[in-house]
Design a protein around this motif. Structure first.
Motif, PDB file in Angstrom:
ATOM      1  N   LEU A 147       1.619   2.833  -8.363  1.00  0.00           N
ATOM      2  CA  LEU A 147       1.208   4.193  -8.019  1.00  0.00           C
ATOM      3  C   LEU A 147      -0.308   4.333  -8.025  1.00  0.00           C
ATOM      4  O   LEU A 147      -0.896   4.904  -7.104  1.00  0.00           O
ATOM      5  N   LEU A 148      -0.947   3.826  -9.080  1.00  0.00           N
ATOM      6  CA  LEU A 148      -2.406   3.987  -9.181  1.00  0.00           C
ATOM      7  C   LEU A 148      -3.155   3.132  -8.172  1.00  0.00           C
ATOM      8  O   LEU A 148      -4.194   3.550  -7.654  1.00  0.00           O
ATOM      9  N   LEU A 149      -2.656   1.935  -7.878  1.00  0.00           N
ATOM     10  CA  LEU A 149      -3.322   1.087  -6.892  1.00  0.00           C
ATOM     11  C   LEU A 149      -3.302   1.714  -5.500  1.00  0.00           C
ATOM     12  O   LEU A 149      -4.230   1.523  -4.715  1.00  0.00           O
ATOM     13  N   LEU A 150      -2.260   2.475  -5.217  1.00  0.00           N
ATOM     14  CA  LEU A 150      -2.151   3.087  -3.889  1.00  0.00           C
ATOM     15  C   LEU A 150      -2.633   4.523  -3.832  1.00  0.00           C
ATOM     16  O   LEU A 150      -3.194   4.941  -2.819  1.00  0.00           O
ATOM     17  N   THR A 151      -2.418   5.313  -4.875  1.00  0.00           N
ATOM     18  CA  THR A 151      -2.739   6.742  -4.797  1.00  0.00           C
ATOM     19  C   THR A 151      -3.905   7.153  -5.686  1.00  0.00           C
ATOM     20  O   THR A 151      -4.408   8.259  -5.534  1.00  0.00           O
ATOM     21  N   GLY A 152      -4.310   6.305  -6.601  1.00  0.00           N
ATOM     22  CA  GLY A 152      -5.335   6.687  -7.562  1.00  0.00           C
ATOM     23  C   GLY A 152      -6.714   6.847  -6.956  1.00  0.00           C
ATOM     24  O   GLY A 152      -6.953   6.489  -5.799  1.00  0.00           O
ATOM     25  N   ASP A 153      -7.632   7.374  -7.769  1.00  0.00           N
ATOM     26  CA  ASP A 153      -9.026   7.456  -7.321  1.00  0.00           C
ATOM     27  C   ASP A 153      -9.682   6.090  -7.517  1.00  0.00           C
ATOM     28  O   ASP A 153      -9.059   5.150  -8.035  1.00  0.00           O
ATOM     29  N   ALA A 154     -10.917   5.950  -7.101  1.00  0.00           N
ATOM     30  CA  ALA A 154     -11.592   4.654  -7.138  1.00  0.00           C
ATOM     31  C   ALA A 154     -11.649   4.076  -8.548  1.00  0.00           C
ATOM     32  O   ALA A 154     -11.473   2.869  -8.737  1.00  0.00           O
ATOM     33  N   GLY A 155     -11.875   4.911  -9.540  1.00  0.00           N
ATOM     34  CA  GLY A 155     -11.929   4.430 -10.917  1.00  0.00           C
ATOM     35  C   GLY A 155     -10.580   3.900 -11.371  1.00  0.00           C
ATOM     36  O   GLY A 155     -10.500   2.834 -11.996  1.00  0.00           O
ATOM     37  N   GLN A 156      -9.523   4.612 -11.061  1.00  0.00           N
ATOM     38  CA  GLN A 156      -8.179   4.160 -11.424  1.00  0.00           C
ATOM     39  C   GLN A 156      -7.825   2.870 -10.694  1.00  0.00           C
ATOM     40  O   GLN A 156      -7.265   1.947 -11.293  1.00  0.00           O
ATOM     41  N   ARG A 157      -8.152   2.804  -9.413  1.00  0.00           N
ATOM     42  CA  ARG A 157      -7.856   1.586  -8.651  1.00  0.00           C
ATOM     43  C   ARG A 157      -8.605   0.398  -9.229  1.00  0.00           C
ATOM     44  O   ARG A 157      -8.049  -0.698  -9.361  1.00  0.00           O
ATOM     45  N   ALA A 158      -9.859   0.602  -9.622  1.00  0.00           N
ATOM     46  CA  ALA A 158     -10.653  -0.490 -10.181  1.00  0.00           C
ATOM     47  C   ALA A 158     -10.080  -0.970 -11.509  1.00  0.00           C
ATOM     48  O   ALA A 158      -9.965  -2.181 -11.746  1.00  0.00           O
ATOM     49  N   VAL A 159      -9.720  -0.051 -12.385  1.00  0.00           N
ATOM     50  CA  VAL A 159      -9.191  -0.426 -13.703  1.00  0.00           C
ATOM     51  C   VAL A 159      -7.870  -1.189 -13.555  1.00  0.00           C
ATOM     52  O   VAL A 159      -7.677  -2.232 -14.181  1.00  0.00           O
ATOM     53  N   VAL A 160      -6.965  -0.690 -12.743  1.00  0.00           N
ATOM     54  CA  VAL A 160      -5.682  -1.359 -12.579  1.00  0.00           C
ATOM     55  C   VAL A 160      -5.871  -2.699 -11.872  1.00  0.00           C
ATOM     56  O   VAL A 160      -5.240  -3.700 -12.250  1.00  0.00           O
ATOM     57  N   ARG A 198     -13.717  -8.373   9.089  1.00  0.00           N
ATOM     58  CA  ARG A 198     -13.508  -9.580   8.269  1.00  0.00           C
ATOM     59  C   ARG A 198     -12.670  -9.250   7.031  1.00  0.00           C
ATOM     60  O   ARG A 198     -11.829 -10.034   6.610  1.00  0.00           O
ATOM     61  N   ARG A 199     -12.924  -8.088   6.466  1.00  0.00           N
ATOM     62  CA  ARG A 199     -12.135  -7.684   5.295  1.00  0.00           C
ATOM     63  C   ARG A 199     -10.682  -7.452   5.691  1.00  0.00           C
ATOM     64  O   ARG A 199      -9.758  -7.823   4.963  1.00  0.00           O
ATOM     65  N   GLU A 200     -10.473  -6.851   6.848  1.00  0.00           N
ATOM     66  CA  GLU A 200      -9.109  -6.629   7.341  1.00  0.00           C
ATOM     67  C   GLU A 200      -8.421  -7.964   7.620  1.00  0.00           C
ATOM     68  O   GLU A 200      -7.223  -8.122   7.351  1.00  0.00           O
ATOM     69  N   GLU A 201      -9.166  -8.908   8.134  1.00  0.00           N
ATOM     70  CA  GLU A 201      -8.613 -10.245   8.380  1.00  0.00           C
ATOM     71  C   GLU A 201      -8.143 -10.881   7.064  1.00  0.00           C
ATOM     72  O   GLU A 201      -7.062 -11.468   7.005  1.00  0.00           O
ATOM     73  N   ALA A 202      -8.936 -10.744   6.016  1.00  0.00           N
ATOM     74  CA  ALA A 202      -8.551 -11.287   4.706  1.00  0.00           C
ATOM     75  C   ALA A 202      -7.302 -10.581   4.191  1.00  0.00           C
ATOM     76  O   ALA A 202      -6.379 -11.231   3.674  1.00  0.00           O
ATOM     77  N   ARG A 203      -7.253  -9.267   4.338  1.00  0.00           N
ATOM     78  CA  ARG A 203      -6.066  -8.506   3.912  1.00  0.00           C
ATOM     79  C   ARG A 203      -4.827  -9.016   4.633  1.00  0.00           C
ATOM     80  O   ARG A 203      -3.788  -9.265   4.018  1.00  0.00           O
ATOM     81  N   ALA A 217      -4.183  -6.905  -1.892  1.00  0.00           N
ATOM     82  CA  ALA A 217      -4.653  -7.110  -0.518  1.00  0.00           C
ATOM     83  C   ALA A 217      -5.093  -5.798   0.102  1.00  0.00           C
ATOM     84  O   ALA A 217      -6.101  -5.736   0.805  1.00  0.00           O
ATOM     85  N   GLN A 218      -4.341  -4.742  -0.156  1.00  0.00           N
ATOM     86  CA  GLN A 218      -4.711  -3.432   0.374  1.00  0.00           C
ATOM     87  C   GLN A 218      -6.079  -3.009  -0.136  1.00  0.00           C
ATOM     88  O   GLN A 218      -6.873  -2.384   0.576  1.00  0.00           O
TER      89      GLN A 218
END
Length: 167
Positions: free
Chosen positions: A42-55, A115-120, A78-79
């Motif tokens: 949930l946090l990786l997809l819906t969280g704010d930048a701080g939550q995404r970074a921590v998780v 390039r980032r999308e290619e890596a994803r 990857a996302q």
């Protein structure tokens, strides 16, 4: 919470049940998602930048690898390789490299968006060949495929508010 930063594959309801069992803490009311979906997902997809970074950081932590399954994590990390925040992209790539089969990931978190999308896309394609074990809490269906509809539905709710995190 600390529990779900180690037990990445568990929902908030699972954590609440453990806290109730061990410490007689009352379980709070929760949404269906909080009951059935991995808190990390949930946090990786819906969280704010701080939550995404921590998780994302915890997704690369060996203690979290030992406590929870990691085979479902690559499409989530990857996302984050195409996240609007460069620090989230950096942390996600670093954590992704700790997962089996991703150590040689060629990725530059400040490269051109294409390039980032290619890596994803490469990470997702490799993950598809690996067929993760079924993980209903992380939208992995029987047979190992990602439930793209639910994944996309959550991603549309990502909190992209501008923020500045100070250390």
């Amino acid at each position: 919470n600390a529990c779900n930063l180690c037990h990445l594959d568990r929902s908030l309801a699972w954590t609440a049940a453990k806290l109730q069992e061990w410490y007689s803490q009352p379980s709070p009311a929760m949404s269906q998602e909080q009951t059935n979906v991995s808190s990390a997902a949930l946090l990786l997809l819906t969280g704010d930048a701080g939550q995404r970074a921590v998780v994302a950081w915890n997704a690369g932590w060996s203690a979290a690898h030992a406590a929870s399954a990691t085979d479902w994590l690559p499409p989530y990390l990857a996302q984050l390789l195409v996240d609007p925040y460069s620090v989230v992209r950096y942390i996600a790539a670093r954590s992704l490299k700790t997962l089996p089969g991703h150590g040689g990931l060629d990725y530059d978190f400040i490269s051109h968006p294409a390039r980032r999308e290619e890596a994803r896309s490469k990470v997702r394609a490799f993950w598809q060949t690996q067929k993760a074990a079924e993980r209903p809490a992380a939208f992995v269906r029987p047979g190992g495929d990602l439930d793209e509809v639910e994944f996309g539905r959550l991603l549309q709710r990502r909190n992209d508010r501008q923020m500045e995190l100070l250390e």
